[in-house]
Design a protein around this motif. Structure first.
Motif, PDB file in Angstrom:
ATOM      1  N   LEU A  20       0.963  -1.249   0.002  1.00 48.25           N
ATOM      2  CA  LEU A  20      -0.053   0.029  -0.001  1.00 48.25           C
ATOM      3  C   LEU A  20       0.921   1.041   0.010  1.00 48.25           C
ATOM      4  CD1 LEU A  20      -2.288  -2.166   0.814  1.00 48.25           C
ATOM      5  CD2 LEU A  20      -3.141   0.014   2.255  1.00 48.25           C
ATOM      6  N   ARG A  21       0.457   2.251  -0.787  1.00 49.08           N
ATOM      7  CA  ARG A  21       1.321   3.602  -0.964  1.00 49.08           C
ATOM      8  C   ARG A  21       0.441   4.425  -0.272  1.00 49.08           C
ATOM      9  NH1 ARG A  21       5.722   1.337  -1.829  1.00 49.08           N
ATOM     10  NH2 ARG A  21       5.884   0.077  -4.029  1.00 49.08           N
ATOM     11  N   GLY A  22       1.214   5.338   0.319  1.00 47.35           N
ATOM     12  CA  GLY A  22       0.834   6.563   0.933  1.00 47.35           C
ATOM     13  C   GLY A  22       1.363   6.553   2.514  1.00 47.35           C
ATOM     14  N   ASP A  23       1.891   7.774   2.842  1.00 46.49           N
ATOM     15  CA  ASP A  23       2.439   7.656   4.067  1.00 46.49           C
ATOM     16  C   ASP A  23       1.555   7.408   5.150  1.00 46.49           C
ATOM     17  OD1 ASP A  23       4.631   8.862   2.856  1.00 46.49           O
ATOM     18  OD2 ASP A  23       4.294  11.018   3.188  1.00 46.49           O
ATOM     19  N   THR A  24       0.393   7.937   5.357  1.00 45.59           N
ATOM     20  CA  THR A  24      -0.657   7.642   6.250  1.00 45.59           C
ATOM     21  C   THR A  24      -1.962   7.629   5.558  1.00 45.59           C
ATOM     22  OG1 THR A  24       0.902   8.884   7.862  1.00 45.59           O
ATOM     23  CG2 THR A  24      -1.383   8.369   8.547  1.00 45.59           C
ATOM     24  N   ILE A  25      -2.501   6.495   5.897  1.00 49.00           N
ATOM     25  CA  ILE A  25      -4.079   6.302   5.696  1.00 49.00           C
ATOM     26  C   ILE A  25      -4.746   6.367   6.925  1.00 49.00           C
ATOM     27  CG2 ILE A  25      -5.772   4.633   4.646  1.00 49.00           C
ATOM     28  CD1 ILE A  25      -3.409   3.321   3.299  1.00 49.00           C
ATOM     29  N   SER A  27      -8.385   7.375   6.918  1.00 50.85           N
ATOM     30  CA  SER A  27      -9.798   7.179   6.693  1.00 50.85           C
ATOM     31  C   SER A  27     -10.158   5.879   5.878  1.00 50.85           C
ATOM     32  CB  SER A  27     -10.465   8.436   5.840  1.00 50.85           C
ATOM     33  OG  SER A  27     -10.052   8.339   4.463  1.00 50.85           O
ATOM     34  N   ARG A  28     -11.459   5.472   6.152  1.00 50.25           N
ATOM     35  CA  ARG A  28     -11.869   4.374   5.427  1.00 50.25           C
ATOM     36  C   ARG A  28     -11.930   4.324   3.903  1.00 50.25           C
ATOM     37  NH1 ARG A  28     -18.213   2.846   5.366  1.00 50.25           N
ATOM     38  NH2 ARG A  28     -17.988   5.085   4.319  1.00 50.25           N
ATOM     39  N   VAL A  78      -6.790   3.004  12.279  1.00 52.79           N
ATOM     40  CA  VAL A  78      -7.966   2.749  13.491  1.00 52.79           C
ATOM     41  C   VAL A  78      -7.552   4.021  14.562  1.00 52.79           C
ATOM     42  CG1 VAL A  78      -8.099   1.029  15.605  1.00 52.79           C
ATOM     43  CG2 VAL A  78      -7.494   0.163  13.245  1.00 52.79           C
ATOM     44  N   ARG A  79      -6.497   4.499  14.357  1.00 54.44           N
ATOM     45  CA  ARG A  79      -6.037   5.604  15.247  1.00 54.44           C
ATOM     46  C   ARG A  79      -6.937   6.920  15.164  1.00 54.44           C
ATOM     47  NH1 ARG A  79      -2.468   9.779  16.615  1.00 54.44           N
ATOM     48  NH2 ARG A  79      -0.954   9.495  14.637  1.00 54.44           N
ATOM     49  N   HIS A  80      -7.094   7.131  13.936  1.00 51.15           N
ATOM     50  CA  HIS A  80      -7.740   8.300  13.272  1.00 51.15           C
ATOM     51  C   HIS A  80      -9.088   8.204  13.069  1.00 51.15           C
ATOM     52  CE1 HIS A  80      -4.192  11.072  12.620  1.00 51.15           C
ATOM     53  NE2 HIS A  80      -3.496   9.809  12.332  1.00 51.15           N
ATOM     54  N   ASP A  81      -9.501   6.782  12.589  1.00 55.20           N
ATOM     55  CA  ASP A  81     -10.982   6.443  12.124  1.00 55.20           C
ATOM     56  C   ASP A  81     -11.223   5.055  12.628  1.00 55.20           C
ATOM     57  OD1 ASP A  81     -13.516   6.103  11.119  1.00 55.20           O
ATOM     58  OD2 ASP A  81     -12.489   6.210   8.797  1.00 55.20           O
ATOM     59  N   PRO A  82     -11.546   4.979  13.999  1.00 58.74           N
ATOM     60  CA  PRO A  82     -11.983   3.483  14.767  1.00 58.74           C
ATOM     61  C   PRO A  82     -12.824   2.917  13.813  1.00 58.74           C
ATOM     62  CG  PRO A  82     -11.496   5.301  16.365  1.00 58.74           C
ATOM     63  CD  PRO A  82     -11.571   6.051  15.069  1.00 58.74           C
ATOM     64  N   ARG A  83     -13.882   3.414  13.638  1.00 53.91           N
ATOM     65  CA  ARG A  83     -15.049   2.743  13.087  1.00 53.91           C
ATOM     66  C   ARG A  83     -14.679   2.195  11.650  1.00 53.91           C
ATOM     67  NH1 ARG A  83     -20.537   5.775  13.541  1.00 53.91           N
ATOM     68  NH2 ARG A  83     -21.622   4.665  14.891  1.00 53.91           N
ATOM     69  N   GLY A  84     -13.973   3.144  10.832  1.00 54.00           N
ATOM     70  CA  GLY A  84     -13.439   2.744   9.530  1.00 54.00           C
ATOM     71  C   GLY A  84     -12.408   1.855   9.609  1.00 54.00           C
ATOM     72  N   GLY A  85     -11.446   1.908  10.381  1.00 53.73           N
ATOM     73  CA  GLY A  85     -10.306   0.911  10.521  1.00 53.73           C
ATOM     74  C   GLY A  85     -10.937  -0.609  11.006  1.00 53.73           C
ATOM     75  N   GLU A  86     -11.973  -0.587  11.685  1.00 52.29           N
ATOM     76  CA  GLU A  86     -12.741  -1.787  12.174  1.00 52.29           C
ATOM     77  C   GLU A  86     -13.228  -2.501  10.941  1.00 52.29           C
ATOM     78  OE1 GLU A  86     -16.348  -3.094  14.672  1.00 52.29           O
ATOM     79  OE2 GLU A  86     -15.142  -1.767  15.599  1.00 52.29           O
ATOM     80  N   SER A  87     -14.074  -1.635  10.114  1.00 55.01           N
ATOM     81  CA  SER A  87     -14.572  -2.361   9.040  1.00 55.01           C
ATOM     82  C   SER A  87     -13.854  -2.609   7.717  1.00 55.01           C
ATOM     83  CB  SER A  87     -15.833  -1.309   8.554  1.00 55.01           C
ATOM     84  OG  SER A  87     -15.020  -0.306   7.990  1.00 55.01           O
ATOM     85  N   VAL A  88     -12.592  -2.029   7.665  1.00 51.44           N
ATOM     86  CA  VAL A  88     -11.667  -2.154   6.457  1.00 51.44           C
ATOM     87  C   VAL A  88     -11.157  -3.533   7.032  1.00 51.44           C
ATOM     88  CG1 VAL A  88      -9.636  -1.657   5.350  1.00 51.44           C
ATOM     89  CG2 VAL A  88     -11.573   0.062   5.766  1.00 51.44           C
ATOM     90  N   ASN A  89     -10.621  -3.483   8.275  1.00 50.95           N
ATOM     91  CA  ASN A  89      -9.818  -4.798   8.870  1.00 50.95           C
ATOM     92  C   ASN A  89     -10.800  -5.858   8.762  1.00 50.95           C
ATOM     93  OD1 ASN A  89      -7.387  -4.173   9.319  1.00 50.95           O
ATOM     94  ND2 ASN A  89      -7.846  -2.573  10.849  1.00 50.95           N
TER      95      ASN A  89
END
Length: 113
Positions: A20-25, A27-28, A78-89
């Motif tokens: 995956l590219r991008g320094d920091t992801i 958001s979902r 997960v740190r920035h978007d806990p719900r989004g991180g949970e759903s993507v994971n």
């Protein structure tokens, strides 16, 4: 495990690494877009969680074998978007299980933090 170690480990076992590219992801939406880019999703990709799952369990546009999705700094989502991180994971974990059952194209995810 570092990104380089994950890439080398994948190649050593004959798998196809995709980083995956991008320094920091953070958001979902960014995660979905980065995964789509890393795995060269086709143009018809729908850019939502359902389409993400469908594409991850298909991978028919890629060669047969194991495809290792390497996600540097995955904890940032997960740190920035806990719900989004949970759903993507959850989608990633479900796709890993499903492709292991199917056989031709197997998805493995390495979170390299």
């Amino acid at each position: 495990m570092t990104v380089q170690e994950a890439v080398e480990a994948a190649r050593d076992r004959g798998a196809h690494p995709h980083v995956l590219r991008g320094d920091t992801i953070t958001s979902r939406h960014q995660a979905i877009e980065a995964i789509a880019a890393a795995l060269s999703f086709p143009e018809w990709f729908g850019h939502n969680l359902d389409a993400l799952y469908d594409s991850l369990t298909d991978l028919s546009w890629l060669p047969e074998g194991e495809h290792v999705l390497i996600w540097p700094r995955s904890a940032e989502l997960v740190r920035h978007d806990p719900r989004g991180g949970e759903s993507v994971n959850a989608v990633l974990d479900d796709a890993v299980r499903r492709t292991a059952e199917l056989g031709d194209r197997v998805l493995t995810v390495v979170r390299a933090d």
